[in-house]
Design a protein around this motif. Structure first.
Motif, PDB file in Angstrom:
ATOM      1  N   ARG A   1       2.151 114.589  43.509  1.00  0.00           N
ATOM      2  CA  ARG A   1       1.394 113.830  44.495  1.00  0.00           C
ATOM      3  C   ARG A   1       0.854 112.591  43.788  1.00  0.00           C
ATOM      4  NH1 ARG A   1      -1.954 117.350  45.892  1.00  0.00           N
ATOM      5  NH2 ARG A   1      -1.077 117.936  47.841  1.00  0.00           N
ATOM      6  N   GLY A   2       1.242 111.433  44.274  1.00  0.00           N
ATOM      7  CA  GLY A   2       0.795 110.179  43.675  1.00  0.00           C
ATOM      8  C   GLY A   2       0.809 109.076  44.710  1.00  0.00           C
ATOM      9  N   ARG A   3       0.500 107.863  44.275  1.00  0.00           N
ATOM     10  CA  ARG A   3       0.524 106.725  45.178  1.00  0.00           C
ATOM     11  C   ARG A   3       0.728 105.459  44.375  1.00  0.00           C
ATOM     12  NH1 ARG A   3      -5.035 104.210  46.274  1.00  0.00           N
ATOM     13  NH2 ARG A   3      -6.181 104.810  44.423  1.00  0.00           N
ATOM     14  N   LEU A   4       1.221 104.428  45.062  1.00  0.00           N
ATOM     15  CA  LEU A   4       1.369 103.125  44.441  1.00  0.00           C
ATOM     16  C   LEU A   4       0.071 102.360  44.603  1.00  0.00           C
ATOM     17  CD1 LEU A   4       4.958 102.117  45.611  1.00  0.00           C
ATOM     18  CD2 LEU A   4       4.241 102.903  43.353  1.00  0.00           C
ATOM     19  N   LEU A   5      -0.317 101.655  43.554  1.00  0.00           N
ATOM     20  CA  LEU A   5      -1.531 100.846  43.591  1.00  0.00           C
ATOM     21  C   LEU A   5      -1.214  99.474  44.181  1.00  0.00           C
ATOM     22  CD1 LEU A   5      -2.930 101.696  40.057  1.00  0.00           C
ATOM     23  CD2 LEU A   5      -3.761 102.521  42.256  1.00  0.00           C
ATOM     24  N   SER A   6      -2.108  98.980  45.006  1.00  0.00           N
ATOM     25  CA  SER A   6      -1.875  97.672  45.622  1.00  0.00           C
ATOM     26  C   SER A   6      -2.458  96.538  44.785  1.00  0.00           C
ATOM     27  CB  SER A   6      -2.475  97.639  47.033  1.00  0.00           C
ATOM     28  OG  SER A   6      -3.857  97.919  46.969  1.00  0.00           O
ATOM     29  N   ALA A   7      -3.402  96.826  43.929  1.00  0.00           N
ATOM     30  CA  ALA A   7      -4.032  95.783  43.105  1.00  0.00           C
ATOM     31  C   ALA A   7      -3.080  95.341  41.998  1.00  0.00           C
ATOM     32  CB  ALA A   7      -5.327  96.311  42.498  1.00  0.00           C
ATOM     33  N   ALA A   8      -3.189  94.062  41.640  1.00  0.00           N
ATOM     34  CA  ALA A   8      -2.360  93.520  40.568  1.00  0.00           C
ATOM     35  C   ALA A   8      -2.766  94.123  39.229  1.00  0.00           C
ATOM     36  CB  ALA A   8      -2.505  92.006  40.524  1.00  0.00           C
ATOM     37  N   CYS A   9      -1.813  94.194  38.326  1.00  0.00           N
ATOM     38  CA  CYS A   9      -2.068  94.700  36.988  1.00  0.00           C
ATOM     39  C   CYS A   9      -2.907  93.681  36.216  1.00  0.00           C
ATOM     40  CB  CYS A   9      -0.734  94.934  36.278  1.00  0.00           C
ATOM     41  SG  CYS A   9      -0.928  95.612  34.623  1.00  0.00           S
ATOM     42  N   PRO A  10      -3.882  94.154  35.438  1.00  0.00           N
ATOM     43  CA  PRO A  10      -4.700  93.220  34.647  1.00  0.00           C
ATOM     44  C   PRO A  10      -3.879  92.361  33.682  1.00  0.00           C
ATOM     45  CG  PRO A  10      -5.655  95.417  34.606  1.00  0.00           C
ATOM     46  CD  PRO A  10      -4.328  95.530  35.293  1.00  0.00           C
TER      47      PRO A  10
ATOM     48  N   ARG B   1       2.668  99.467  40.552  1.00  0.00           N
ATOM     49  CA  ARG B   1       2.114 100.399  39.575  1.00  0.00           C
ATOM     50  C   ARG B   1       1.833 101.733  40.245  1.00  0.00           C
ATOM     51  NH1 ARG B   1      -2.955  98.866  37.169  1.00  0.00           N
ATOM     52  NH2 ARG B   1      -3.538  98.206  39.245  1.00  0.00           N
ATOM     53  N   LEU B   2       2.073 102.791  39.497  1.00  0.00           N
ATOM     54  CA  LEU B   2       1.826 104.141  39.989  1.00  0.00           C
ATOM     55  C   LEU B   2       0.445 104.583  39.543  1.00  0.00           C
ATOM     56  CD1 LEU B   2       3.150 106.590  41.434  1.00  0.00           C
ATOM     57  CD2 LEU B   2       3.912 107.353  39.191  1.00  0.00           C
ATOM     58  N   ASP B   3      -0.349 105.092  40.492  1.00  0.00           N
ATOM     59  CA  ASP B   3      -1.675 105.617  40.174  1.00  0.00           C
ATOM     60  C   ASP B   3      -1.513 106.949  39.451  1.00  0.00           C
ATOM     61  OD1 ASP B   3      -4.424 105.835  40.084  1.00  0.00           O
ATOM     62  OD2 ASP B   3      -4.689 106.154  42.234  1.00  0.00           O
ATOM     63  N   ARG B   4      -2.607 107.478  38.963  1.00  0.00           N
ATOM     64  CA  ARG B   4      -2.608 108.760  38.280  1.00  0.00           C
ATOM     65  C   ARG B   4      -2.053 109.854  39.190  1.00  0.00           C
ATOM     66  NH1 ARG B   4      -7.836 111.678  35.550  1.00  0.00           N
ATOM     67  NH2 ARG B   4      -6.602 113.155  34.395  1.00  0.00           N
ATOM     68  N   ILE B   5      -1.227 110.738  38.632  1.00  0.00           N
ATOM     69  CA  ILE B   5      -0.660 111.855  39.387  1.00  0.00           C
ATOM     70  C   ILE B   5      -1.797 112.819  39.733  1.00  0.00           C
ATOM     71  CG2 ILE B   5       0.971 113.778  39.344  1.00  0.00           C
ATOM     72  CD1 ILE B   5       2.287 111.018  39.387  1.00  0.00           C
ATOM     73  N   ALA B   6      -1.870 113.193  41.012  1.00  0.00           N
ATOM     74  CA  ALA B   6      -2.979 114.020  41.496  1.00  0.00           C
ATOM     75  C   ALA B   6      -2.557 115.455  41.755  1.00  0.00           C
ATOM     76  CB  ALA B   6      -3.547 113.399  42.766  1.00  0.00           C
ATOM     77  N   GLY B   7      -1.574 115.949  41.025  1.00  0.00           N
ATOM     78  CA  GLY B   7      -1.142 117.326  41.200  1.00  0.00           C
ATOM     79  C   GLY B   7       0.206 117.405  41.875  1.00  0.00           C
ATOM     80  N   ARG B   8       0.580 118.597  42.220  1.00  0.00           N
ATOM     81  CA  ARG B   8       1.869 118.837  42.877  1.00  0.00           C
ATOM     82  C   ARG B   8       1.651 119.480  44.234  1.00  0.00           C
ATOM     83  NH1 ARG B   8       6.358 120.352  38.381  1.00  0.00           N
ATOM     84  NH2 ARG B   8       6.323 118.286  37.465  1.00  0.00           N
ATOM     85  N   PHE B   9       2.534 119.132  45.156  1.00  0.00           N
ATOM     86  CA  PHE B   9       2.429 119.669  46.512  1.00  0.00           C
ATOM     87  C   PHE B   9       2.584 121.190  46.526  1.00  0.00           C
ATOM     88  CE2 PHE B   9       3.471 115.270  47.599  1.00  0.00           C
ATOM     89  CZ  PHE B   9       2.496 115.023  48.546  1.00  0.00           C
ATOM     90  N   ASP B  10       3.449 121.730  45.674  1.00  0.00           N
ATOM     91  CA  ASP B  10       3.677 123.177  45.714  1.00  0.00           C
ATOM     92  C   ASP B  10       2.551 123.978  45.060  1.00  0.00           C
ATOM     93  OD1 ASP B  10       4.245 122.487  43.099  1.00  0.00           O
ATOM     94  OD2 ASP B  10       6.160 123.552  43.015  1.00  0.00           O
ATOM     95  N   ASN B  11       1.581 123.314  44.449  1.00  0.00           N
ATOM     96  CA  ASN B  11       0.418 124.010  43.899  1.00  0.00           C
ATOM     97  C   ASN B  11      -0.750 124.019  44.863  1.00  0.00           C
ATOM     98  OD1 ASN B  11       1.602 124.729  41.521  1.00  0.00           O
ATOM     99  ND2 ASN B  11       0.802 123.015  40.360  1.00  0.00           N
ATOM    100  N   ASP B  12      -0.542 123.536  46.073  1.00  0.00           N
ATOM    101  CA  ASP B  12      -1.595 123.504  47.088  1.00  0.00           C
ATOM    102  C   ASP B  12      -1.464 124.683  48.036  1.00  0.00           C
ATOM    103  OD1 ASP B  12      -2.374 121.141  46.002  1.00  0.00           O
ATOM    104  OD2 ASP B  12      -1.841 119.908  47.721  1.00  0.00           O
TER     105      ASP B  12
END
Length: 127
Positions: A11-20, A27-38
């Motif tokens: 489970r993750g998402r793409l960041l809309s803000a520009a990279c510093p 850019r990919l945000d931090r992975i927030a776990g897996r769908f099958d662990n929910d």
């Protein structure tokens, strides 16, 4: 270097803000776990191993825990609590927590570690 992942269920998402650094690639945000662990419950409630870690390890009495989902959709917790604290205080804290579905079972276990290196919610297995 591209990050390529195939059907991992992360489970993750793409960041809309520009990279510093000024790069304009997505850019990919931090992975927030897996769908099958929910675990998904009626009413749209969701419980993940990451949520359980946040809830249980916030209790100073908890040294380690393992959890399994039974066939009757009851969560079964096995916890190792610090020897100088009361096991009842752990039970009371879990009863008061609104994020953990009830009823659940709770067992005290003195041996460590209770969980493998990678913590998961076991399904239909003994804790």
């Amino acid at each position: 270097m591209p990050l390529i992942r195939y059907r991992t269920g992360d489970r993750g998402r793409l960041l809309s803000a520009a990279c510093p650094c000024g790069c304009d690639l997505p850019r990919l945000d931090r992975i927030a776990g897996r769908f099958d662990n929910d675990l998904h419950f009626s009413g749209g409630d969701r419980l993940s191993i990451h949520m359980l870690d946040e809830i249980l390890f916030a209790l100073p009495e908890i040294l380690d825990y393992a959890v399994a989902l039974r066939d009757d959709f009851t969560l079964e917790f096995s916890v190792c609590a610090a020897p100088d604290t009361g096991f009842q205080s752990v039970r009371d804290a879990l009863e008061e927590c609104g994020a953990i579905p009830k009823p659940f079972t709770l067992h005290q276990n003195a041996r460590l570690p209770l969980s493998p290196a990678k913590r998961v919610i076991q399904r239909n297995h003994a804790v």
